[in-house]
Design an enzyme around this catalytic site. Structure first.
Site, PDB file in Angstrom:
ATOM      1  N   THR A 180     -39.546  26.714  -9.715  1.00  0.00           N
ATOM      2  CA  THR A 180     -40.281  25.821  -9.358  1.00  0.00           C
ATOM      3  C   THR A 180     -40.319  24.843 -10.492  1.00  0.00           C
ATOM      4  OG1 THR A 180     -42.360  25.879  -9.252  1.00  0.00           O
ATOM      5  CG2 THR A 180     -40.790  26.252  -7.326  1.00  0.00           C
ATOM      6  N   HIS A 181     -39.702  23.404  -9.928  1.00  0.00           N
ATOM      7  CA  HIS A 181     -39.775  22.678 -11.870  1.00  0.00           C
ATOM      8  C   HIS A 181     -38.775  23.450 -12.770  1.00  0.00           C
ATOM      9  CE1 HIS A 181     -43.496  20.785  -9.526  1.00  0.00           C
ATOM     10  NE2 HIS A 181     -43.455  21.673  -9.209  1.00  0.00           N
ATOM     11  N   GLU A 187     -18.413  21.773 -15.243  1.00  0.00           N
ATOM     12  CA  GLU A 187     -19.122  20.212 -15.520  1.00  0.00           C
ATOM     13  C   GLU A 187     -18.359  19.398 -15.079  1.00  0.00           C
ATOM     14  OE1 GLU A 187     -19.271  20.033 -20.330  1.00  0.00           O
ATOM     15  OE2 GLU A 187     -20.229  22.125 -20.222  1.00  0.00           O
ATOM     16  N   LYS A 239     -18.174  28.325 -29.951  1.00  0.00           N
ATOM     17  CA  LYS A 239     -18.309  27.516 -28.752  1.00  0.00           C
ATOM     18  C   LYS A 239     -17.860  28.595 -27.363  1.00  0.00           C
ATOM     19  CE  LYS A 239     -19.988  23.700 -28.001  1.00  0.00           C
ATOM     20  NZ  LYS A 239     -21.280  23.215 -27.502  1.00  0.00           N
ATOM     21  N   ASN A 260      -2.245  -2.345  13.282  1.00  0.00           N
ATOM     22  CA  ASN A 260      -3.690  -2.079  13.122  1.00  0.00           C
ATOM     23  C   ASN A 260      -4.056  -0.616  13.215  1.00  0.00           C
ATOM     24  OD1 ASN A 260      -3.099  -4.673  11.822  1.00  0.00           O
ATOM     25  ND2 ASN A 260      -4.209  -5.715  13.264  1.00  0.00           N
ATOM     26  N   TYR A 300      -9.292  -6.329  13.029  1.00  0.00           N
ATOM     27  CA  TYR A 300      -8.755  -5.493  11.598  1.00  0.00           C
ATOM     28  C   TYR A 300      -8.934  -7.291  10.198  1.00  0.00           C
ATOM     29  CZ  TYR A 300      -5.308  -3.879   8.040  1.00  0.00           C
ATOM     30  OH  TYR A 300      -4.860  -4.246   6.760  1.00  0.00           O
ATOM     31  N   SER A 343     -13.545  25.143 -28.457  1.00  0.00           N
ATOM     32  CA  SER A 343     -14.423  23.781 -28.735  1.00  0.00           C
ATOM     33  C   SER A 343     -13.320  23.993 -30.406  1.00  0.00           C
ATOM     34  CB  SER A 343     -16.062  23.589 -29.661  1.00  0.00           C
ATOM     35  OG  SER A 343     -16.117  23.016 -31.036  1.00  0.00           O
ATOM     36  N   LYS A 390      -7.742   3.800   2.005  1.00  0.00           N
ATOM     37  CA  LYS A 390      -7.268   4.858   1.920  1.00  0.00           C
ATOM     38  C   LYS A 390      -7.534   5.716   0.006  1.00  0.00           C
ATOM     39  CE  LYS A 390      -4.584   2.259   4.219  1.00  0.00           C
ATOM     40  NZ  LYS A 390      -5.393   2.189   5.576  1.00  0.00           N
ATOM     41  N   SER A 429       1.137  -1.064  -0.406  1.00  0.00           N
ATOM     42  CA  SER A 429      -0.075  -0.022  -0.132  1.00  0.00           C
ATOM     43  C   SER A 429       1.213   1.666  -0.150  1.00  0.00           C
ATOM     44  CB  SER A 429      -1.396  -0.339   1.248  1.00  0.00           C
ATOM     45  OG  SER A 429       0.012  -0.147   2.736  1.00  0.00           O
ATOM     46  N   GLN A 446      -7.224  -2.087   4.366  1.00  0.00           N
ATOM     47  CA  GLN A 446      -5.920  -0.897   3.513  1.00  0.00           C
ATOM     48  C   GLN A 446      -7.188  -0.263   2.039  1.00  0.00           C
ATOM     49  OE1 GLN A 446      -2.397  -2.783   2.950  1.00  0.00           O
ATOM     50  NE2 GLN A 446      -2.934  -3.295   0.923  1.00  0.00           N
ATOM     51  N   ASN A 454     -17.509  26.568 -23.774  1.00  0.00           N
ATOM     52  CA  ASN A 454     -18.245  25.759 -22.440  1.00  0.00           C
ATOM     53  C   ASN A 454     -17.338  26.277 -21.208  1.00  0.00           C
ATOM     54  OD1 ASN A 454     -18.858  24.729 -24.756  1.00  0.00           O
ATOM     55  ND2 ASN A 454     -16.775  23.083 -25.131  1.00  0.00           N
TER      56      ASN A 454
END
Ligand code: ARG
Length: 464
Positions: A155-156, A290, A283, A110, A317, A277, A325, A23, A322, A285
């Site tokens: 709303t909606h 996003e 464009k 542990n 344990y 783009s 993490k 690890s 492990q 963006n």
């Protein structure tokens, strides 16, 4: 490299299994926490007479030198080591000889790993809190500049009632303030020391767990050794807090993406936080927003992965753990990066107040206020609602809007209508007259702005 646990074994670990088991490539992040934990542990062993003061001094010096050398880049963490705990211990013994082998008395990996992870998350929580506070600051600033920016509230995703952009932004300030408090809660429960639980059953040495806990700034110790080594609730809570932050960021992102579209045109993101783009020259963006929205799924995945990993694990344990993490590190890092990008993206975002106002002028957004007008003149709200519904329907049919509908048409629906209605249903009045606590009216918005400002000031004061 010979394994520390090699004593019982005759054969060597298969190369691929060794790699699979290791690890170090992710837990090396916790080197500072691991060393700090060891320093506190050594001091306690000496105080309790389990090792000599002289040995403790040598061990401590050795550990300090390892920490300094990793930090100044003269010591590279060996990726062949099994994990960070093994690496530090091996390096210590390399530097100070056999005395180094006394450090692991009355301790196991542990409880050590459980300790390191708690220490690590506690530190990272501070970074997340800082990110949240910067974002809340950016929101507060944007909101202060936009108390007069009237826009449609939805709303909606249908135009509902006029609001100000300040009110809309402040809703997010409230969410992120809750996130700060959720984070503090998470840390509060996490902040107990598992060290001294040893492998699972405690130890026969006369340790002082409380002393270690105090030295490391914990509020106490885990009260059951088996729980101490197998509890990962704090990881789940941390990832859950991160997931909620991401959910908030994602909703905010979605709105910014919508508002930036040609169709809305409410805001324009700075060139510094948008991309073009490769084929469509027109464009611009909202990639950052996003990506934040997209990365939300990833953090949810980290949470669900951890919950699923823990489900069904017998005490105490198991190596499965492990796997905690990578999820926790990824979740934390993702949230931190998203917060880092979000605050400046928001600060540099241009608000197109005229477009907002124009959009608010369409779609009968003041119909509730027209109904309220009749209600204030004595008509029961439900009846007023019905009459206004009829007026809206007539307007839609005749291609008219409420603001310019002639008085005689209004009178045909109710004798209660008078000339003052035009003033009453203007966008400015609709907003100005919202007086309830927490509303979009100017006084209520000012209360919120003051509240957020006081909150930020208090936080800044308590950080110093
Ligand atoms: N690298 C291990 C982990 O992250 C450390 C604990 C190992 N304990 C053990 N009994 N093998 O969980």
């Amino acid at each position: 490299m010979e394994k520390m646990w090699a004593g019982r074994f005759v054969g060597a670990l298969d190369r691929m299994a060794d790699d699979f088991n290791s690890s170090i490539h992710f837990d090396s992040k916790m080197y500072a926490q691991d060393i700090k934990g060891s320093l506190a542990h050594a001091a306690m062993l000496a105080a309790q007479g389990i090792i000599t003061d002289a040995d403790c001094d040598v061990i401590s010096e050795g550990l300090e030198s390892i920490l300094a050398d990793i930090e100044n880049g003269t010591l590279a963490i060996d990726m062949e080591a099994e994990d960070i705990h093994m690496f530090v211990e091996a390096e210590l013994t390399k530097r100070i000889g056999d005395v180094g082998k006394r450090l692991h008395t009355a301790r196991s990996r542990n409880d050590q790993v459980a300790l390191d992870l708690r220490l690590y998350l506690r530190d990272e929580a501070k970074v997340i809190e800082k990110g949240l506070l910067s974002l809340i600051t950016a929101i507060h600033e944007k909101a202060s500049e936009n108390t007069d920016a009237i826009m449609p509230g939805y709303t909606h995703l249908q135009r509902a009632q006029p609001i100000t952009f300040a009110q809309h932004l402040l809703a997010y300030a409230m969410m992120f303030m809750r996130d700060v408090s959720r984070l503090a809660d998470t840390v509060k429960r996490m902040n107990v020391s598992p060290l001294g639980s040893c492998a699972l059953a405690g130890t026969t040495y006369p340790t002082n767990r409380k002393m270690v806990a105090d030295a490391l700034g914990f509020d106490g110790i885990t009260e059951n050794s088996m729980d101490g080594v197998s509890d990962r609730d704090f990881c789940v809570e941390m990832l859950s807090t991160c997931s909620i932050i991401m959910m908030h960021l994602s909703r905010f992102s979605e709105e910014i993406i919508l508002w930036s579209s040609w169709e809305f045109g409410f805001v324009e993101l700075s060139d510094a936080y948008t991309t073009g783009s490769s084929i469509m020259p027109q464009k611009k963006n909202s990639d950052m927003a996003e990506l934040v929205r997209g990365k939300t799924g990833r953090v949810y995945g980290d949470l669900i992965g951890t919950l699923t990993m823990l489900k069904g694990l017998p005490l105490a344990y198991n190596k499965d753990m492990q796997e905690d993490k990578e999820s926790v590190f990824d979740g934390i890092e993702t949230v931190q990066k998203c917060l880092d990008i979000f605050a400046p993206m928001l600060s540099t975002m241009k608000v197109k107040k005229e477009n907002m106002r124009e959009a608010a002028g369409k779609g009968f957004i003041n119909a509730t206020d027209l109904a309220d007008y009749l209600t204030k003149k004595g008509m029961p709200f439900r009846s007023a609602y019905k009459i206004v519904g009829g007026i809206v329907a007539a307007c839609i049919q005749g291609g008219k809007i409420l603001e310019t509908l002639p008085m005689e048409t209004y009178k045909g629906f109710s004798e209660l209508f008078e000339d003052d209605l035009y003033e009453e249903i203007s966008l400015d009045t609709c907003v100005k007259k919202r007086i309830s606590a927490g509303s979009t009216g100017p006084e209520a918005v000012q209360v919120q702005l003051d509240l957020v400002k006081a909150y930020l000031e208090e936080k800044a004061a308590s950080c110093h």
